[in-house]
Design a protein around this motif. Structure first.
Motif, PDB file in Angstrom:
ATOM      1  N   GLN A 308       0.834  -1.222   0.000  1.00 33.06           N
ATOM      2  CA  GLN A 308       0.000   0.000   0.000  1.00 33.06           C
ATOM      3  C   GLN A 308       0.861   1.262   0.000  1.00 33.06           C
ATOM      4  OE1 GLN A 308      -3.619  -1.307   2.770  1.00 33.06           O
ATOM      5  NE2 GLN A 308      -4.163  -0.115   0.952  1.00 33.06           N
ATOM      6  N   GLN A 309       2.153   1.051  -0.209  1.00 34.70           N
ATOM      7  CA  GLN A 309       3.045   2.197  -0.424  1.00 34.70           C
ATOM      8  C   GLN A 309       3.693   2.044  -1.788  1.00 34.70           C
ATOM      9  OE1 GLN A 309       5.182   3.977   2.654  1.00 34.70           O
ATOM     10  NE2 GLN A 309       4.446   2.613   4.235  1.00 34.70           N
ATOM     11  N   TYR A 310       2.884   1.610  -2.743  1.00 32.14           N
ATOM     12  CA  TYR A 310       3.402   1.366  -4.090  1.00 32.14           C
ATOM     13  C   TYR A 310       3.797   2.689  -4.731  1.00 32.14           C
ATOM     14  CZ  TYR A 310       3.526  -0.014  -8.996  1.00 32.14           C
ATOM     15  OH  TYR A 310       3.915  -0.223 -10.286  1.00 32.14           O
ATOM     16  N   SER A 317       4.801  11.066  -3.542  1.00 36.15           N
ATOM     17  CA  SER A 317       5.130  11.413  -2.168  1.00 36.15           C
ATOM     18  C   SER A 317       4.460  10.380  -1.262  1.00 36.15           C
ATOM     19  CB  SER A 317       4.599  12.810  -1.873  1.00 36.15           C
ATOM     20  OG  SER A 317       4.226  12.894  -0.528  1.00 36.15           O
ATOM     21  N   LYS A 318       5.117  10.008  -0.193  1.00 34.20           N
ATOM     22  CA  LYS A 318       4.511   9.031   0.717  1.00 34.20           C
ATOM     23  C   LYS A 318       3.982   9.728   1.970  1.00 34.20           C
ATOM     24  CE  LYS A 318       7.185   5.164  -0.982  1.00 34.20           C
ATOM     25  NZ  LYS A 318       8.242   4.187  -0.764  1.00 34.20           N
ATOM     26  N   GLN A 319       3.789  11.057   1.850  1.00 33.96           N
ATOM     27  CA  GLN A 319       3.398  11.821   3.027  1.00 33.96           C
ATOM     28  C   GLN A 319       2.144  11.299   3.712  1.00 33.96           C
ATOM     29  OE1 GLN A 319       3.296  15.803   1.594  1.00 33.96           O
ATOM     30  NE2 GLN A 319       5.383  16.223   2.239  1.00 33.96           N
ATOM     31  N   VAL A 344       6.615 -13.403   2.035  1.00 33.32           N
ATOM     32  CA  VAL A 344       5.299 -12.788   2.237  1.00 33.32           C
ATOM     33  C   VAL A 344       5.516 -11.372   2.749  1.00 33.32           C
ATOM     34  CG1 VAL A 344       3.130 -12.911   3.550  1.00 33.32           C
ATOM     35  CG2 VAL A 344       4.250 -15.026   2.789  1.00 33.32           C
ATOM     36  N   ILE A 345       5.002 -10.391   2.024  1.00 32.27           N
ATOM     37  CA  ILE A 345       5.068  -9.001   2.477  1.00 32.27           C
ATOM     38  C   ILE A 345       3.647  -8.460   2.537  1.00 32.27           C
ATOM     39  CG2 ILE A 345       5.834  -6.658   1.923  1.00 32.27           C
ATOM     40  CD1 ILE A 345       8.296  -7.895   0.573  1.00 32.27           C
ATOM     41  N   LEU A 346       3.231  -8.081   3.735  1.00 36.93           N
ATOM     42  CA  LEU A 346       1.900  -7.480   3.888  1.00 36.93           C
ATOM     43  C   LEU A 346       2.131  -6.068   4.408  1.00 36.93           C
ATOM     44  CD1 LEU A 346       0.109 -10.475   5.709  1.00 36.93           C
ATOM     45  CD2 LEU A 346       0.216 -10.038   3.250  1.00 36.93           C
ATOM     46  N   ASN A 347       2.216  -5.125   3.493  1.00 34.58           N
ATOM     47  CA  ASN A 347       2.542  -3.742   3.862  1.00 34.58           C
ATOM     48  C   ASN A 347       1.274  -2.907   3.691  1.00 34.58           C
ATOM     49  OD1 ASN A 347       3.904  -1.429   4.502  1.00 34.58           O
ATOM     50  ND2 ASN A 347       5.560  -1.728   3.011  1.00 34.58           N
ATOM     51  N   CYS A 348       0.451  -2.886   4.756  1.00 31.84           N
ATOM     52  CA  CYS A 348      -0.871  -2.256   4.661  1.00 31.84           C
ATOM     53  C   CYS A 348      -0.794  -0.786   5.037  1.00 31.84           C
ATOM     54  CB  CYS A 348      -1.856  -3.006   5.551  1.00 31.84           C
ATOM     55  SG  CYS A 348      -2.175  -4.682   4.935  1.00 31.84           S
ATOM     56  N   ALA A 373       7.760 -13.759   6.806  1.00 31.44           N
ATOM     57  CA  ALA A 373       6.712 -12.781   6.479  1.00 31.44           C
ATOM     58  C   ALA A 373       7.042 -11.458   7.156  1.00 31.44           C
ATOM     59  CB  ALA A 373       5.354 -13.284   6.947  1.00 31.44           C
ATOM     60  N   LYS A 374       6.883 -10.381   6.399  1.00 26.70           N
ATOM     61  CA  LYS A 374       7.138  -9.046   6.927  1.00 26.70           C
ATOM     62  C   LYS A 374       5.822  -8.279   6.833  1.00 26.70           C
ATOM     63  CE  LYS A 374      10.408  -5.424   5.993  1.00 26.70           C
ATOM     64  NZ  LYS A 374      10.887  -4.726   4.808  1.00 26.70           N
ATOM     65  N   CYS A 375       5.376  -7.710   7.942  1.00 24.98           N
ATOM     66  CA  CYS A 375       4.036  -7.121   7.930  1.00 24.98           C
ATOM     67  C   CYS A 375       4.009  -5.749   8.593  1.00 24.98           C
ATOM     68  CB  CYS A 375       3.043  -7.996   8.690  1.00 24.98           C
ATOM     69  SG  CYS A 375       3.098  -9.740   8.252  1.00 24.98           S
ATOM     70  N   ALA A 376       3.111  -4.902   8.132  1.00 29.54           N
ATOM     71  CA  ALA A 376       2.839  -3.620   8.774  1.00 29.54           C
ATOM     72  C   ALA A 376       1.348  -3.321   8.660  1.00 29.54           C
ATOM     73  CB  ALA A 376       3.650  -2.514   8.106  1.00 29.54           C
ATOM     74  N   ASN A 377       0.765  -2.869   9.751  1.00 30.45           N
ATOM     75  CA  ASN A 377      -0.643  -2.461   9.782  1.00 30.45           C
ATOM     76  C   ASN A 377      -1.616  -3.574   9.376  1.00 30.45           C
ATOM     77  OD1 ASN A 377       0.157   0.300  10.441  1.00 30.45           O
ATOM     78  ND2 ASN A 377       0.873   0.371   8.317  1.00 30.45           N
TER      79      ASN A 377
HETATM   80  C1  LIG Z   1       6.485  -0.794   3.610  1.00 33.21           C
HETATM   81  O1  LIG Z   1       6.874   0.046   2.511  1.00 33.21           O
HETATM   82  C2  LIG Z   1       7.748   1.106   2.895  1.00 33.21           C
HETATM   83  C3  LIG Z   1       7.968   1.949   1.659  1.00 33.21           C
HETATM   84  O2  LIG Z   1       8.345   1.176   0.553  1.00 33.21           O
HETATM   85  C4  LIG Z   1       9.042   0.522   3.435  1.00 33.21           C
HETATM   86  O3  LIG Z   1       9.884   1.569   3.863  1.00 33.21           O
HETATM   87  C5  LIG Z   1       8.716  -0.405   4.624  1.00 33.21           C
HETATM   88  O4  LIG Z   1       9.894  -1.034   5.055  1.00 33.21           O
HETATM   89  C6  LIG Z   1       7.703  -1.445   4.191  1.00 33.21           C
HETATM   90  N1  LIG Z   1       7.307  -2.251   5.350  1.00 33.21           N
HETATM   91  C7  LIG Z   1       7.156  -3.577   5.311  1.00 33.21           C
HETATM   92  C8  LIG Z   1       6.701  -4.229   6.554  1.00 33.21           C
HETATM   93  O5  LIG Z   1       7.365  -4.231   4.283  1.00 33.21           O
END
Ligand SMILES: *[C@@H]1O[C@H](CO)[C@@H](O)[C@H](O)[C@H]1NC(C)=O
Ligand SMILES: *[C@@H]1O[C@H](CO)[C@@H](O)[C@H](O)[C@H]1NC(C)=O
Ligand SMILES: *[C@@H]1O[C@H](CO)[C@@H](O)[C@H](O)[C@H]1NC(C)=O
Length: 391
Positions: A308-310, A317-319, A344-348, A373-377
């Protein structure tokens, strides 16, 4: 299946079975189209008559190699219409010969349309890909046509044909309902730029079945407004995998819901299954009820990824976080090899965290060891064997 049929039903059934045999054939040769020549006018004339036919019609392009310039044909037609391509139809190699057409072949507003045959639509895209590489310096590079566009079609099928070396996306589906690809083939080199396989937007009830997609970008990409999409028994690779998104750039986007991707194999792809949304973007339409099930990954760089930070090439901008809520997403029985440790990357989104994400029987390895697996939110529901989340 046990079934008792009345005689009337049997007659009707036999009639439906033999339907295509009774269609009127419009052979391209009777309109002046011949192998090793340009069939643009012959095709347009054949379409005009076939589409006006009150009986089911079939345009036939037999074996052989043909050239064709951009064509844009529209319904409504008076009866079901089929185009059977057994030959190879070639686009001009010079991208400018297509005169900026959005698609080389555009078909729109037709119900009960079939594209069939063993033939190939050859976009001959090498020159166009080369132009794209010079995009920084050559403004003409935006003039790249897709191979085929289907717009606002209903109850239609694409069967057995091949799309090859498109200059840009291979196939675009816009505003279609009940549209099936079966035994469809896409082939382009892994390094051909922006050659997405099938891009689907604002469509309902689309099936991609038993197909083989090898290309330089997403094998299938789903834009906004798609519902009831099935991708089953499909091979992808090379390519960038199956993607939902990227979403969020347009404030008027519509939701994406009810997707199932099942029994698919991805080989040497950049991504496996991916959902991507832009940060700092106005779109708010949710993504819900997606299932990715029975998937085999072979040397895939990012097998399972929600991003979700594509923001490719850091062009945005990622502001502020993405406003798109992702919920009820199941990753089930996903196995194979990852090219990165984080299989597995869950970057919410920190603004609207993901909900109801399920990881069930995930067994991916990196260098022989289990991938992590790496996850956020997000707090995924773990069922069976699956890697637990790290920050
Ligand atoms: C999520 O994406 C941001 C921006 O690309 C990055 O800095 C961060 O490490 C990512 N987090 C995870 C859990 O992948
Ligand atoms: C899974 O897909 C492959 C094609 O990739 C096909 O050969 C196989 O029959 C499918 N399996 C099932 C159970 O449908
Ligand atoms: C979720 O999507 C699947 C596949 O399209 C569909 O069969 C199912 O009914 C959907 N579930 C809900 C709750 O809408």
């Amino acid at each position: 299946m046990d079934m008792r049929l009345s005689p009337t039903a049997i007659v009707l059934f036999l009639f439906l079975l033999s339907g295509s045999a009774h269609s009127i054939v419009f052979d391209i040769t009777t309109f002046g189209g011949a192998p090793n020549s340009d069939i643009t006018q012959a095709f347009l004339s054949a379409w005009k008559q076939a589409c006006a036919s009150t009986r089911p019609s079939k345009i036939v392009i037999s074996e052989g190699t043909y050239e064709m310039n951009a064509v844009d044909v529209k319904g409504p037609c008076k009866a079901p219409i089929e185009i059977q391509v057994d030959g190879t139809i070639q686009a001009p190699t010079n991208p400018f010969a297509l005169d900026g057409a959005f698609q080389w072949v555009t078909i729109g507003y037709v119900d009960y349309f079939t594209l069939s045959g063993r033939g190939t639509f050859d976009g001959r895209g090498a020159t166009a890909w080369k132009l794209q590489e010079e995009c920084g310096t050559n403004p003409a590079c935006t003039k790249r046509s897709m191979n085929i566009g289907f717009n606002f079609m209903k109850h239609s099928v694409v069967r057995s044909v091949t799309s090859k070396d498109s200059k840009f996306f291979h196939v675009s589906l816009l505003g279609c309902t009940d549209f099936t690809f079966d035994d469809f083939k896409i082939s382009a080199p892994g390094d051909s730029i922006n050659t997405d396989g099938i891009h689907i937007a604002k469509s309902t009830d689309v099936k991609i079945l038993n197909s083989d997609i090898a290309t330089g970008d997403d094998c299938v990409s789903l834009g906004d407004g798609n519902k009831q999409i099935t991708i089953q028994n499909v091979k992808c690779g090379p390519g960038h995998g199956f993607s939902v998104g990227s979403l969020g750039t347009n404030p008027n986007e519509e939701p994406v819901e009810n997707l199932i991707v099942k029994n698919c194999t991805l080989t040497n792809t950049q991504n496996g299954v991916r959902i991507k949304t832009w940060p700092n973007a106005p779109g708010t339409s949710p993504v819900t009820n997606l299932t990715f099930e029975d998937i085999t990954m072979v040397n895939v760089y990012n097998p399972v990824i929600i991003d979700q930070q594509y923001c490719p090439f850091e062009i945005c901008s990622k502001q502020s976080p993405s406003k798109i809520k992702i919920s009820n997403v199941k990753f089930k029985n996903i196995k194979g090899t990852s090219e990165t440790k984080e299989g597995v990357i869950l970057n919410c989104s920190s603004g609207v965290p993901c909900e109801g994400v399920e990881l069930s029987d995930i067994s991916l390895t990196f260098d022989g060891a289990p991938a992590v697996a790496k996850c956020a939110n997000v707090k995924p529901i773990i069922i069976g064997k699956a890697p637990s989340c790290r920050a």
